[in-house]
Design an enzyme around this catalytic site. Structure first.
Site, PDB file in Angstrom:
ATOM      1  CE  LYS A  34      -3.937   2.027   2.547  1.00  0.00           C
ATOM      2  NZ  LYS A  34      -4.813   1.907   3.739  1.00  0.00           N
ATOM      3  CB  SER A  39      -8.158   3.808   2.638  1.00  0.00           C
ATOM      4  OG  SER A  39      -7.319   3.170   3.584  1.00  0.00           O
ATOM      5  CB  SER A  57      -8.612   1.202   5.611  1.00  0.00           C
ATOM      6  OG  SER A  57      -9.274   2.437   5.570  1.00  0.00           O
TER       7      SER A  57
END
Lengths: 493, 95
Positions: free
Chosen positions: A79, A159, A183
């Site tokens: 990420k 997210s 997330s």
């Protein structure tokens, strides 16, 4: 062969490498090709294929010398919230454009120390603020799943949307995510993969771009419970550079997957039957209860009375912490500087006004407001008190049960562009994930079934603090019972 | 609780965010909606409840106050939008 290699689980790939059935170079080449062929999904912000292949060759040499480490030669997606040395790290924001950290985050360093390698940096909601991945400066990410007979592009959740899509579309064997209010778990549910948020304090936050420091936790995203256990073991551990990192031994999480939940006490919180929840999510939840019962677990109704206040509490605390954390983006030390200013203060305003997107601005304004003179007690302190009550609800429940079973999200993935004009409707996505975040508890989401229109739905298991092992063990049993083998539209075409 | 355009402009100033005047109005509406929704917390009885300060029940660790890192100004400065002779450069603040 290439297609087959990307369909292995992380654990299968590890075993194939150990047996010599495949080399790290072949495995990595297969994933690099898959990543390049799936650019339309927009799951990566930066691809690092040369470094990946170079590291894969080194991994093959190490293995030949008998020095293979636990994740030797396994390609992962990271990420873009984790700082990676000399590789652009943006947090999905324009304000960090071009930022190449001179250091590596602790969690990624631990993965590399255990032999894993990086394919690239994945897309995310800007500063991890969002539940759709639509707030990224680098554009939305497309979910590889589609509704049956419907060609609308769907969101992967957020997210950690880029990581979720990368794993679901078989572009990476596993990925890192971060979870502040859901997330990791919500995008895992939307894309039919498994994602785990460990207990707050398990993973070091050092080198992860901060959103809300009392909530942020890193965790693994992968295609099985076992894969999550493997990654989690490498990601956890004490780090003196993070004062909230706990100094506790890291268990062998894979060994916790015994498949035995006889006598395990599972709590079903009545407050999670929220108004407007779809019938099929409710029946999937019941299915999960039946699976655990059939495996010998005892199921009990429990009450978590302050559940309904978790989201509003979160939307005071997280923005308050964000408004403080994001003060550092001032156009002086890193990232982009705005234009059109005559003095220092105008320079700050220009930088932040053009560097942040609308959702980030909205949260910074909320955070600044609830911390400002006259409102601090009414909002921020009140929220911290309610947070104590939410945590106490869990403490009481765990006197009676070992784990808690809930749905992960109130719906399946929605279309790109939906809910964009209604911030509160977007926030409601996290109704089942936020309470455990506020209490710092470990949670996992795993795919347990399909909606009537063919989209994956997730179930969530929550555990006691630092009892990831029981969460993983129960998840392993649910995974076996659910036998989820459905493939995203894109891969079954 | 609803906030008006002027309040948004004031908070934006505190947060050092330059706001497009056309967007301030829309933002006031969105913030009012969010704050109105948050308002429901007022109905929770929190009399005598201690605010949560730390998620994990742990004491913050202490260490010796000594230099453990540093000595690489080029690394520190290399991401700066503007730097000169080992310093960050910003608009003049002292006349």
């Amino acid at each position: 062969m290439t297609g087959e290699l990307t369909r292995l689980t992380l654990a299968e790939a590890r075993d194939a490498l150990a047996k010599g059935d495949v080399t790290a170079r072949e495995l990595t080449e297969a994933h690099v090709s898959a990543m390049e062929a799936a650019r339309d999904l927009n799951s990566f912000i930066v691809e690092t294929p040369e470094k990946a292949l170079e590291t894969a060759e080194a991994a093959d040499k190490r293995r030949a010398n008998g020095e293979a480490r636990p994740l030797e030669g396994l390609p992962l997606a990271i990420k873009d919230l984790f700082c990676t040395k000399d590789v652009q790290t943006t947090a999905g924001s324009r304000i960090l454009g071009g930022f190449a950290p001179p250091y590596e985050s602790t969690v990624t360093q631990k993965l590399w120390d255990d032999g894993a390698l990086m394919l690239g940096k994945t897309n995310l909601d800007e500063f991890a603020m969002g539940s759709s991945n639509m707030t990224s400066y680098y554009g939305g990410v497309e979910n590889p799943w589609k509704r049956e007979g419907d060609n609308h592009k769907l969101v992967p959740g957020g997210s950690s949307g880029g990581s979720a899509t990368a794993v679901a579309a078989r572009l990476a064997l596993g990925a890192t995510g971060t979870d502040t209010g859901g997330s990791i778990r919500q995008p895992a549910a939307f894309t039919g993969i498994t994602g785990m948020k460990p207990t707050y304090g398990r993973c070091s936050r050092w080198g992860i771009v901060a959103f809300a420091s009392s909530l942020d936790q890193a965790g693994p995203m992968a295609r099985s419970v076992r894969d999550c256990a493997l990654l989690l073991r490498s990601m956890c551990g004490h780090d003196p550079k993070d004062s909230t990192s706990v100094d506790m031994p890291v268990p062998d999480f894979e060994a916790a997957l015994t498949g035995d939940v006889r006598g395990l006490k599972v709590g079903i919180p009545k407050e999670y039957r929220v108004e407007g929840m779809s019938e099929e999510i409710d029946s999937l939840w019941q299915q999960g209860i039946d699976w655990l019962k059939a495996a010998g677990a005892e199921v009990r109704d429990i009450s978590l009375p302050h559940t309904q206040y978790a989201l509003p509490t979160y939307y005071i605390i997280a923005p308050a912490e964000a408004s403080s954390n994001l003060a550092r983006y001032d156009g002086v030390r890193y990232g982009q500087r705005g234009e059109g200013y005559d003095n220092l203060e105008q320079m700050y305003e220009a930088t932040r006004g053009t560097g942040f997107g609308d959702e980030v601005k909205r949260r910074l304004l909320i955070g600044t407001y609830v911390l400002s003179a006259g409102y601090y007690d009414a909002y921020y302190n009140k929220a911290r008190q309610v947070r104590s009550l939410i945590a106490q609800d869990f403490t009481k429940a765990y006197e009676e049960v070992d784990v808690i079973l809930t749905p992960t999200a109130p719906s399946a993935a929605f279309a790109m562009g939906d809910k964009m004009d209604d911030p509160v409707a977007m926030y409601l996505n996290d109704v089942f994930t936020v309470p455990a975040s506020l209490a710092g508890l470990p949670g996992i989401s795993l795919p347990a079934g399909l909606s009537s229109d063919g989209l994956p739905l997730g179930l969530q298991l929550l555990g006691k603090p630092f009892d990831e092992e029981t969460v993983l063990r129960s998840a392993g049993v649910l995974e076996e019972a659910a036998a989820f083998t459905a493939m995203p539209a894109r891969l079954s075409e | 609780m609803s906030v008006d355009k002027d309040t948004v402009a004031h908070i934006a100033k505190l947060a050092r965010l330059r706001m497009d005047p056309e967007k301030t109005e829309a933002m006031a509406g969105e913030l009012s909606q969010i704050l109105g929704w948050i308002e429901q917390l007022q109905e929770v009885d929190t009399e005598g409840v201690a605010p949560m300060t730390s998620v994990a029940q742990m004491k913050l660790p202490l260490r010796e106050d000594e230099v453990t890192d540093g000595g690489y100004p080029d690394d520190v400065l290399r991401n700066a939008p503007e730097s000169l002779q080992g310093f960050y450069v910003v608009p003049k603040v002292v006349e």
